[in-house]
Design a protein around this motif. Structure first.
Motif, PDB file in Angstrom:
ATOM      1  N   LEU A  33       5.970   0.829  -9.897  1.00  0.00           N
ATOM      2  CA  LEU A  33       5.834   0.423  -8.568  1.00  0.00           C
ATOM      3  C   LEU A  33       5.733  -0.796  -8.282  1.00  0.00           C
ATOM      4  N   ALA A  34       6.364  -1.618  -7.594  1.00  0.00           N
ATOM      5  CA  ALA A  34       6.508  -3.123  -7.254  1.00  0.00           C
ATOM      6  C   ALA A  34       5.843  -3.419  -5.996  1.00  0.00           C
ATOM      7  N   VAL A  35       4.991  -4.339  -6.067  1.00  0.00           N
ATOM      8  CA  VAL A  35       4.231  -4.817  -5.040  1.00  0.00           C
ATOM      9  C   VAL A  35       4.006  -6.283  -4.876  1.00  0.00           C
ATOM     10  N   ASP A  36       4.391  -6.794  -3.532  1.00  0.00           N
ATOM     11  CA  ASP A  36       4.293  -8.174  -3.287  1.00  0.00           C
ATOM     12  C   ASP A  36       3.364  -8.448  -2.126  1.00  0.00           C
ATOM     13  N   GLY A  37       2.172  -9.057  -2.235  1.00  0.00           N
ATOM     14  CA  GLY A  37       1.310  -9.247  -1.246  1.00  0.00           C
ATOM     15  C   GLY A  37       0.686  -7.601  -0.862  1.00  0.00           C
ATOM     16  N   ASP A  38       1.094  -7.392   0.650  1.00  0.00           N
ATOM     17  CA  ASP A  38       0.428  -6.205   0.802  1.00  0.00           C
ATOM     18  C   ASP A  38       1.387  -5.061   0.884  1.00  0.00           C
ATOM     19  N   ARG A  39       2.847  -5.325   0.469  1.00  0.00           N
ATOM     20  CA  ARG A  39       3.748  -4.565   0.683  1.00  0.00           C
ATOM     21  C   ARG A  39       4.149  -3.723  -0.610  1.00  0.00           C
ATOM     22  N   ILE A  40       4.989  -2.591  -0.662  1.00  0.00           N
ATOM     23  CA  ILE A  40       5.479  -2.124  -1.959  1.00  0.00           C
ATOM     24  C   ILE A  40       6.963  -2.837  -1.669  1.00  0.00           C
ATOM     25  N   LEU A  94      -0.900  11.030  12.105  1.00  0.00           N
ATOM     26  CA  LEU A  94      -1.606   9.987  12.793  1.00  0.00           C
ATOM     27  C   LEU A  94      -0.665   8.820  13.040  1.00  0.00           C
ATOM     28  N   SER A  95       0.635   9.166  13.208  1.00  0.00           N
ATOM     29  CA  SER A  95       1.650   8.178  13.657  1.00  0.00           C
ATOM     30  C   SER A  95       1.711   6.824  12.781  1.00  0.00           C
ATOM     31  N   LEU A  96       1.167   6.986  11.405  1.00  0.00           N
ATOM     32  CA  LEU A  96       1.008   5.819  10.762  1.00  0.00           C
ATOM     33  C   LEU A  96       2.146   5.922   9.365  1.00  0.00           C
ATOM     34  N   ASP A  97       3.044   6.841   9.639  1.00  0.00           N
ATOM     35  CA  ASP A  97       4.147   7.095   8.431  1.00  0.00           C
ATOM     36  C   ASP A  97       5.015   5.994   8.469  1.00  0.00           C
ATOM     37  N   ALA A  98       5.428   5.011   9.433  1.00  0.00           N
ATOM     38  CA  ALA A  98       6.075   3.956   9.233  1.00  0.00           C
ATOM     39  C   ALA A  98       5.386   3.060   8.235  1.00  0.00           C
ATOM     40  N   GLU A  99       4.202   3.048   8.028  1.00  0.00           N
ATOM     41  CA  GLU A  99       3.288   1.890   7.608  1.00  0.00           C
ATOM     42  C   GLU A  99       2.730   2.377   6.130  1.00  0.00           C
ATOM     43  N   SER A 100       2.339   3.914   6.122  1.00  0.00           N
ATOM     44  CA  SER A 100       1.553   4.107   5.037  1.00  0.00           C
ATOM     45  C   SER A 100       1.975   5.566   4.774  1.00  0.00           C
ATOM     46  N   GLY A 101       1.515   6.486   3.768  1.00  0.00           N
ATOM     47  CA  GLY A 101       1.693   7.806   3.439  1.00  0.00           C
ATOM     48  C   GLY A 101       2.516   7.884   2.191  1.00  0.00           C
ATOM     49  N   SER A 102       3.446   7.193   2.220  1.00  0.00           N
ATOM     50  CA  SER A 102       4.381   7.377   0.807  1.00  0.00           C
ATOM     51  C   SER A 102       4.507   6.179   0.060  1.00  0.00           C
ATOM     52  N   LEU A 103       5.203   6.028  -1.223  1.00  0.00           N
ATOM     53  CA  LEU A 103       5.559   5.281  -1.947  1.00  0.00           C
ATOM     54  C   LEU A 103       7.101   4.781  -1.905  1.00  0.00           C
ATOM     55  N   GLU A 104       7.338   3.593  -0.785  1.00  0.00           N
ATOM     56  CA  GLU A 104       8.803   3.546  -0.150  1.00  0.00           C
ATOM     57  C   GLU A 104       8.526   2.107   0.032  1.00  0.00           C
ATOM     58  N   ALA A 105       9.882   1.351  -0.597  1.00  0.00           N
ATOM     59  CA  ALA A 105       9.715  -0.195  -0.095  1.00  0.00           C
ATOM     60  C   ALA A 105       9.772  -0.490   1.183  1.00  0.00           C
ATOM     61  N   LYS A 124       6.859  -0.291   2.893  1.00  0.00           N
ATOM     62  CA  LYS A 124       5.491   0.180   3.595  1.00  0.00           C
ATOM     63  C   LYS A 124       4.434  -0.401   2.891  1.00  0.00           C
ATOM     64  N   SER A 125       3.077  -0.277   3.334  1.00  0.00           N
ATOM     65  CA  SER A 125       1.876  -1.014   2.984  1.00  0.00           C
ATOM     66  C   SER A 125       1.717  -0.268   1.355  1.00  0.00           C
ATOM     67  N   ALA A 126       1.033  -1.278   0.773  1.00  0.00           N
ATOM     68  CA  ALA A 126       0.820  -0.609  -0.707  1.00  0.00           C
ATOM     69  C   ALA A 126      -0.456  -0.064  -0.693  1.00  0.00           C
ATOM     70  N   ASP A 127      -0.402   1.354  -0.276  1.00  0.00           N
ATOM     71  CA  ASP A 127      -1.653   2.297  -0.190  1.00  0.00           C
ATOM     72  C   ASP A 127      -1.530   3.251  -1.331  1.00  0.00           C
ATOM     73  N   PHE A 128      -2.048   2.947  -2.463  1.00  0.00           N
ATOM     74  CA  PHE A 128      -1.761   3.925  -3.465  1.00  0.00           C
ATOM     75  C   PHE A 128      -2.989   4.350  -4.416  1.00  0.00           C
ATOM     76  N   LEU A 129      -2.740   5.323  -5.166  1.00  0.00           N
ATOM     77  CA  LEU A 129      -3.935   5.765  -6.196  1.00  0.00           C
ATOM     78  C   LEU A 129      -3.258   5.778  -7.598  1.00  0.00           C
ATOM     79  N   GLN A 130      -4.276   5.920  -8.550  1.00  0.00           N
ATOM     80  CA  GLN A 130      -3.815   5.749  -9.798  1.00  0.00           C
ATOM     81  C   GLN A 130      -4.682   6.946 -10.205  1.00  0.00           C
ATOM     82  N   LEU A 131      -4.420   8.183 -10.743  1.00  0.00           N
ATOM     83  CA  LEU A 131      -4.961   9.326 -10.992  1.00  0.00           C
ATOM     84  C   LEU A 131      -4.629   9.346 -12.580  1.00  0.00           C
TER      85      LEU A 131
END
Ligand code: GUN
Ligand code: ZN
Length: 428
Positions: free
Chosen positions: A32-39, A360-371, A373-380
């Motif tokens: 997973l590559a992250v630059d600033g706040d983005r994937i 929540l109409s936030l799927d353009a911004e969050s909810g999945s790991l896709e280039a 989108k915002s870098a919102d993720f978990l490490q399990l």
């Protein structure tokens, strides 16, 4: 740029409408590559871009996955989880209203707000649609705490002006003005959004709903958050209070239904109501744990989806008994099982992440790991407990790995939480 190397799973499409096998990406050894706040990229490690970056080696025992999205819960009800006996209306009167009245005390609100966001993060929930109480100050406290944590939250001051103890009643004018003040301060401030929050039809006079509708007209991109058709006695009560309309029509009449409206439950909706909600684009937050706890009924997930209504998953604390979205997935599975429908782990994980973001109409911004989108993720941590370790080691496929987590993992599995490229919670 930062790179994380580990196992990666992310929904990328709706398995209810596309082949579930094509609804996700999974890499045993991925990046997973992250630059600033983005994937900026997700893929197999062998394809990792050759750029200089800070590398975090997580290995095969850590699963990187999108943060969970809880589409309906009540922050002030954290302290009354498990208040047992009775159905919705008894439960509200006996436990809920007295608990919410305590939020006139700012210190009480501050204490609960801290524990509330701690609990969401320790359970891997990185985005949530949240009820407060009627109190302007307490609601402000929940906003402040969300912002301080860097949490992606949609919150609203509860609006109510009848059928509750006097300490929880306000006038429509007061409700409008205090809601408006909070909305103007918080809506679209960083990751925060505002939800106009009439509790439900029975605690609203027509004048209060009119005030909520007026706010929605003034701020069309604000959310609307309420409850609908959770319990049969509640539905009957709405018919008595608003004899000329079905439950969904009551909200519709005041302009409260559009694609930014999220109504919790929808267990007992009629065909006509489902059609109306689909037509308006209104979302339903399915809260299986709560529906079981209060004995409200069994949600007809497929029928609701087939009617064209977008559905997210919620914990509905405090009628729901845990902030865990693993439990929400597990209970969603069981509620469908007893109705003869088997959901796959892909369906469940989608509802808890990308599907919730979509609700929540936030799927353009969050909810999945896709280039992009915002870098919102978990490490399990797949070794978080001996049972999780055993179950994960023996998993025969990605599907089986996710199933094992859904039914055996708890908050100990959540190792790190990242929102918009920031580490917001960590167990390490
Ligand atoms: N309907 C109106 N208020 C509430 C509440 O606080 N919880 C639940 N589950 N349903 C409601
Ligand atoms: Zn609720």
């Amino acid at each position: 740029m930062r790179l994380f190397r580990g196992r990666i799973f992310s929904p990328i499409a709706d398995p209810f409408t596309v082949d579930p096998a094509r609804s996700y990406v999974y890499y045993d050894d991925g990046y997973l590559a992250v630059d600033g706040d983005r994937i900026t990229g997700v893929g197999a490690w062998r394809d990792v871009p050759k750029q200089s970056s800070t590398l975090t080696q997580l290995g095969p025992d850590v699963l990187i996955t999108p943060g969970f999205v809880d589409t309906h819960l009540h922050a002030p009800q954290l302290e009354m989880i498990g208040s047992y006996g009775g159905d919705l209306l008894e439960w509200l009167n006996r436990y809920t209203f007295p608990t919410e009245a305590k939020f006139s005390d700012p210190k009480h609100a501050e204490m609960v707000a801290r524990i509330f966001f701690d609990e969401l993060l320790r359970n891997g929930t990185l985005c949530a649609l949240i009820f407060s109480t009627i109190h302007e100050r307490a609601t402000g406290t929940f906003f402040e705490e969300a912002e301080r944590r860097g949490f992606r939250a949609i919150i609203g001051k509860t609006m109510m002006d009848r059928n509750a103890p006097p300490a929880l009643l306000e006038t429509p004018k007061q409700s409008y003005e205090e809601s408006r003040t909070l909305l103007q301060k918080w809506h679209k401030r960083g990751l925060i959004r505002y939800a106009i929050t009439p509790r439900f039809a029975p605690t609203s006079t027509p004048e209060l709903l009119e005030a909520a509708g007026q706010l929605k007209r003034e701020f069309p991109d604000a959310y609307v958050h309420s409850h609908i058709s959770e319990n049969r006695n509640e539905v009957q009560w709405v018919h008595d209070l608003f004899p000329e309309a079905e439950y969904a029509d009551v909200y519709d009449r005041y302009g409260l239904l559009d694609e930014r409206s999220v109504l919790a439950h929808g267990v007992h909706l009629t065909e006509e109501e489902l059609e109306l909600l689909a037509h308006r684009g209104t979302r339903i937050a399915h809260c299986p744990n709560s529906n079981l706890f209060l004995g409200s009924g069994l949600f007809k997930l497929h029928h609701t989806l087939e009617s064209g209504v977008v559905v997210g998953l919620g914990t509905d604390i405090g009628a729901g008994t845990t902030p865990s979205m693993f439990t929400a997935m597990s209970d969603a599975y069981k509620v469908q099982q007893v109705q003869g429908v088997s959901l796959t782990p892909f369906h469940l994980w989608y509802l808890a992440s990308l599907g919730g973001a979509r609700a929540l109409s936030l799927d353009a911004e969050s909810g999945s790991l896709e280039a992009g989108k915002s870098a919102d993720f978990l490490q399990l941590d797949l070794k978080s407990t001996p049972l999780v370790a055993l179950r994960s080691e023996r998993a025969s496929s990605v599907e089986d790995l996710l199933a094992g987590l859904i039914f055996t993992a708890d908050d100990r599995v959540v190792r790190e939480c990242w929102i918009a490229g920031q580490l917001v919670a960590s167990r390490t």
